[in-house]
Write a protein that holds these residues in place. Structure first.
Motif, PDB file in Angstrom:
ATOM      1  N   ARG A 757     131.563 -41.982  31.448  1.00 29.09           N
ATOM      2  CA  ARG A 757     131.534 -41.281  32.744  1.00 29.09           C
ATOM      3  C   ARG A 757     132.753 -40.373  32.877  1.00 29.09           C
ATOM      4  N   SER A 758     132.483 -39.132  33.166  1.00 28.76           N
ATOM      5  CA  SER A 758     133.555 -38.142  33.235  1.00 28.76           C
ATOM      6  C   SER A 758     134.434 -38.382  34.453  1.00 28.76           C
ATOM      7  N   VAL A 759     135.718 -38.279  34.246  1.00 30.29           N
ATOM      8  CA  VAL A 759     136.666 -38.445  35.365  1.00 30.29           C
ATOM      9  C   VAL A 759     136.667 -37.223  36.272  1.00 30.29           C
ATOM     10  N   HIS A 760     135.965 -36.142  35.852  1.00 29.64           N
ATOM     11  CA  HIS A 760     135.936 -34.906  36.628  1.00 29.64           C
ATOM     12  C   HIS A 760     134.679 -34.797  37.448  1.00 29.64           C
ATOM     13  N   GLY A 761     133.790 -35.747  37.339  1.00 35.02           N
ATOM     14  CA  GLY A 761     132.576 -35.739  38.141  1.00 35.02           C
ATOM     15  C   GLY A 761     131.436 -34.969  37.516  1.00 35.02           C
ATOM     16  N   HIS A 762     131.730 -33.838  36.868  1.00 35.71           N
ATOM     17  CA  HIS A 762     130.691 -33.013  36.247  1.00 35.71           C
ATOM     18  C   HIS A 762     131.131 -32.628  34.835  1.00 35.71           C
ATOM     19  N   ALA A 763     130.156 -32.517  33.957  1.00 33.87           N
ATOM     20  CA  ALA A 763     130.412 -32.040  32.592  1.00 33.87           C
ATOM     21  C   ALA A 763     129.558 -30.830  32.265  1.00 33.87           C
TER      22      ALA A 763
END
Length: 960
Positions: A757-763
């Motif tokens: 799961r990306s720590v930035h919310g979006h990939a």
């Protein structure tokens, strides 16, 4: 072009009226009144004709003798009157005990030949010689018995000797020779002529040559004994028993004065005492200043008539019938070098080279310490010896053996019937000669037992000598008592095998817990057997590798000889262990493949839609606002990366195979597998090459495989993966960057989880935002990647509850109702939409499960206990909540080739070794090993790709 062909003609093809012209290599006619000579290469006058001139060949002129002088002189040049008749050749003949005189004392030819009677009275005791041309003193036995040159009844005339009938002579001998292999018993012309006379002369006069000749005839009869027979050996035994009063030679009880030493005695257990009671009084070493690596064998040789010929060293190929270079022949007696030589020899060559048999008494020469050279008698084990018509030297129980002393290489004499001047009907050949050197157990100074020479004879019925051939072999073998090593191996096998049972039971118990079942059923037993097969294969592998390296190190590196290699017959158990290890490891490898090809895997996409988009509604002609779709390309990308690392290994298989082959064949490590004492990696082309040891071949190759593999693993772990690329860690990073987690179940209730799961919310973003996110993460301006807050742990071992597994299976059934990419083209829209909804449902369920949404199916995160890590099992059972175990070692590689390198490496080593032991070719073994690696890698890739597409709904067409 003219041909260069000539007809093949032999002297025997020429007939009586032609001779063989050696200049033309063809038959040519003789002149008038001429016939072929005895040698066949010239012509001589017919009977009744004398030679006038002769220049050899056909250049002979003959003239008929007058009627009153019809005889021809012995030289063929003159005619002479023969008062007492003619021979078939036209020469004068005389009665027995008269000599023929054709010239006076000054050489003048007489008109009439004279037959002069030899004076046999007491003053001269003369008789005609064998040629009938001289009067010589008659044989001494005639004089002793009859005081004349006649041996009249009742005296006994045999073999040209005269004996008194009343002197208690040995019984009448049987002049037969039995060829047991052919089932033939022949009356030998040699025995008929010499057996009785030799026995009488040996008995009455202790005649040395007569006793030796009698012994030789016994040896020609294979030293065979019978309580009722009076053949050569029976007569020898009669004399041996009857001459006990005359004493023994050199304090050896089996060697009587005046008799040859033929037997060691027939007492039960005597052979083991002779071979094991005393040690040879010289020690042997391989290295250092005191090295003594030559066996100085020397043989006393006798002809068939009993005459001593000479002492002969075995160096130079005395007993080796196969031709070879002098260097290679001498290598037979280098201590510690196993020597083997075999070939086919034409019977015609044997008859030519060994027309007269030679008999040998073999000794081993050594220094007595006071400068005096001594000899140690080498006993003979005759495999053809019969005792009461039964072969007694065939088994391995030496207590039943009957040891002898004398032997021969070829006997073309005893098989002659009726006439000694004719070719033999049967010949006997020493087709198998083996000198065995046995090391004393627990010696540290290179002490050996007395050597033993084993001789096996082959009987050949002469039919066509030019086309007949015989396989002969000569060998020098070195052995030691391997019973202690075998016991130690059996103990190690028993102990390690027992530990393997316990280890397999633990793994089975762990497997049962991971499957969520507590019932011991047939599947459990089958699983235990599969796990035990792998562990038992490791036991066999450890024992065989340890054994191979032990013999390699201790045999090649020893100074004083303390160990000797097992014989080929003693290697059978070792080869069986390798075969068992390979078979069991192959079963484990196939089980591993099946397990990896049936894992459940799903890619959890954490990406959420960004806003809404306008979408045309099919069939209604209107547009509606809808949630923006999430791109599937990230999932495809992760699926392809997973597909690529499925068969990645911790070593480079091609480099491994090539490196092993390079060191074996180019550097020369293969020479360490030769059964000799040398530890050199190079061998001269002119030197003798000892046979291969299967134990050393396995030891050398396995040691190289393990050493090179360990170096590769160290290189990749320490350097390559740290400074170049680490694909396993990169895959975890890629999951995080792609915002995709991997949920993987290798068992029913156990598996692995990669939190991506990306720590930035979006990939799913553009390049600029992606670089900005990575920069913020590098500067610690955002949260950490771990599943738990403020942690970096992204990989876990998961033990899920039964309820969670049932829910997963319920969704997965819908997901996998239709498989394969053809669904996208051929299936109905309803089925496609159903599968899409199932995929979305699985993605939503697993993501919500990770986010602790389902309280009835929640999980906890904890560390594994040290004992749990060591045993590879979990003590806690996930009854209400699933358990996520922190994993710092990327244990998800257990479902990949990468995490099973030990199993793969051992399988490769055993495959290589099995092929090599079967073919004796390292090159072929390397080629086939690489081929099997590629074949199984292709199978693993292909079927693994299908399983990936089936379990994740990723279209297989996008897996490249």
């Amino acid at each position: 072009a003219r041909g260069f062909s000539v007809p093949l003609q032999r002297p025997a093809d020429c007939g009586a009226d032609r001779y063989f012209d050696s200049s033309r290599l063809a038959c040519a006619p003789c002149g008038a009144h001429q016939r072929q000579s005895a040698g066949g290469s010239s012509c001589v006058c017919e009977p009744g004709y004398r030679m006038v001139s002769s220049n050899g060949g056909f250049s002979v002129t003959c003239e008929k003798c007058p009627e009153n002088m019809s005889g021809v002189t012995q030289d063929g040049w003159n005619c002479i009157t023969c008062p007492k008749g003619l021979t078939l050749k036209g020469n004068c003949k005389c009665p027995n005990n008269e000599i023929l005189v054709e010239r006076s004392i000054d050489g003048i030819l007489l008109n009439e030949a004279l037959c002069i009677h030899c004076n046999g009275s007491e003053q001269s005791f003369s008789a005609s010689d064998a040629s009938g041309s001289r009067c010589v003193r008659c044989e001494k036995t005639f004089i002793q018995v009859s005081k004349s040159c006649d041996c009249n009844s009742p005296n006994i005339l045999t073999g040209g000797l005269c004996f008194l009938a009343s002197e208690g002579l040995p019984p009448k001998g049987i002049a037969t020779v039995r060829f047991a292999q052919l089932g033939i018993t022949l009356t030998s012309a040699w025995f008929l002529k010499n057996l009785q006379s030799s026995a009488f002369a040996c008995w009455l006069y202790s005649n040395l040559t007569a006793c030796q000749a009698l012994g030789n005839m016994c040896v020609m009869n294979m030293n065979s004994l019978s309580s009722s027979s009076t053949d050569a050996c029976g007569l020898f035994q009669y004399i041996f028993v009857s001459t006990a009063r005359v004493g023994v030679v050199h304090s050896i009880p089996y060697w009587r004065h005046n008799l040859p030493w033929l037997y060691y005695g027939d007492q039960p257990g005597l052979a083991s005492q002779v071979l094991e009671k005393n040690h040879f009084p010289t020690t042997f070493s391989f290295k250092g200043t005191d090295k003594d690596v030559k066996l100085q064998f020397i043989a006393a040789s006798f002809d068939a008539a009993g005459n001593f010929l000479k002492w002969q060293s075995l160096e130079g190929g005395l007993l080796q019938l196969c031709p070879d270079t002098q260097t290679k022949l001498n290598a037979a007696f280098a201590f510690g070098t196993t020597y083997q030589q075999s070939c086919k020899i034409s019977v015609s060559k044997i008859l030519l080279d060994f027309a007269n048999p030679v008999f040998y008494d073999l000794f081993l020469e050594y220094n007595g310490g006071n400068g005096q050279q001594h000899l140690w008698a080498v006993p003979v084990l005759n495999l053809n010896l019969q005792y009461n018509e039964k072969f007694v030297n065939q088994g391995s129980n030496m207590n039943n053996w009957l040891l002898t002393r004398r032997f021969f290489l070829v006997d073309a004499l005893s098989g002659k019937e009726n006439d000694l001047g004719k070719p033999p009907r049967v010949i006997r050949i020493a087709s198998k000669i083996t000198i065995s050197i046995r090391l004393v157990s627990h010696t540290q100074k290179g002490t050996i037992y007395p050597p033993l020479i084993t001789v096996g004879y082959t009987d050949v019925l002469i039919q066509n000598p030019e086309t007949q051939s015989v396989m002969v072999s000569f060998a020098v073998s070195y052995e030691m008592n391997q019973s202690e090593a075998q016991v130690q191996t059996d103990i190690a096998l028993g102990v390690l095998g027992g530990l393997a049972v316990l280890w397999s039971l633990l793994k089975t118990a762990g497997w049962k817990r991971r499957t969520g079942s507590s019932i011991i059923d047939l599947q459990t037993v089958f699983k235990f057997l599969l796990l035990y097969a792998g562990d038992l294969a490791n036991v066999f592998f450890i024992i065989t590798v340890g054994t191979g390296i032990y013999w390699l190190v201790f045999f090649k590196a020893q100074q004083f000889v303390s160990v000797l290699l097992p014989l080929p017959s003693q290697e059978e158990d070792f080869v069986t262990y390798i075969a068992c290890a390979f078979s069991l490891k192959a079963l484990q490898f196939l089980h591993l493949l099946v397990s990896q090809l049936t894992v459940d895997i799903f890619f959890i996409d954490w990406e959420r839609p960004k806003g809404k988009v306008l979408k045309a509604v099919e069939g209604e002609g209107v547009t509606k606002s809808a949630t923006a779709p999430v791109s599937i390309w990230r999932t495809y990308f992760i699926a392809n990366e997973w597909n690529e690392i499925q068969t990645m290994r911790k070593i480079n298989p091609l480099f491994q195979v090539l490196a092993v082959l390079f060191f074996l064949e180019v550097v020369g490590f293969s020479n360490l597998a030769l059964m000799d004492a040398s530890s050199s990696l190079t061998r001269s082309s002119e030197s003798y090459v000892a046979p291969w040891s299967r134990i050393l071949r396995f030891g050398v190759s396995a040691a190289l495989w393990v050493a090179i593999a360990v170096l590769q693993i160290i290189f990749f772990a320490v350097f390559y993966e740290r400074f170049v690329e680490d694909k396993i860690s990169q895959f975890v990073d890629l999951c995080c960057v792609s915002n995709i987690s991997v949920f993987l179940l290798s068992h029913n209730c156990f598996g692995h989880y990669i939190h991506g799961r990306s720590v930035h919310g979006h990939a799913d973003t553009n390049m600029e935002e992606m670089n900005m996110n990575l920069k913020r993460e590098a500067e610690n301006l955002c949260s950490q990647r771990g599943l738990l807050p403020n942690t970096d742990g992204q990989t876990f071992q998961i033990s899920i509850s039964r309820k969670m597994r049932l829910h997963y299976d319920w969704i997965h059934e819908t997901l996998t109702r239709k498989r394969g990419p053809a669904r996208l083209l051929d299936s109905s829209a309803n089925t496609f939409e159903q599968s899409t909804r199932a995929y979305n449902a699985m993605n939503k369920f697993l993501s919500s499960f990770i986010d602790h949404v389902h309280k009835e199916m929640d999980y906890i995160v904890k560390d594994k206990l040290l004992l749990e890590r060591i045993l590879g099992m979990e003590f806690m059972e996930p009854i209400e909540k699933s358990i996520f175990y922190n994993d710092e070692g990327h244990s998800f590689s257990d479902v990949l080739y990468y995490g099973n390198e030990t199993t793969l490496l051992i399988f490769d080593i055993l495959f290589f070794s099995v092929v090599d032991l079967a073919s004796r070719s390292f090159v072929l073994a390397a080629i086939l090993t690489y081929l099997q690696q590629e074949i199984f890698r292709f199978i693993r890739n292909t079927l693994g790709q299908k399983n990936l597409a089936s379990k994740t709904l990723v279209d297989q067409r996008f897996l490249i």
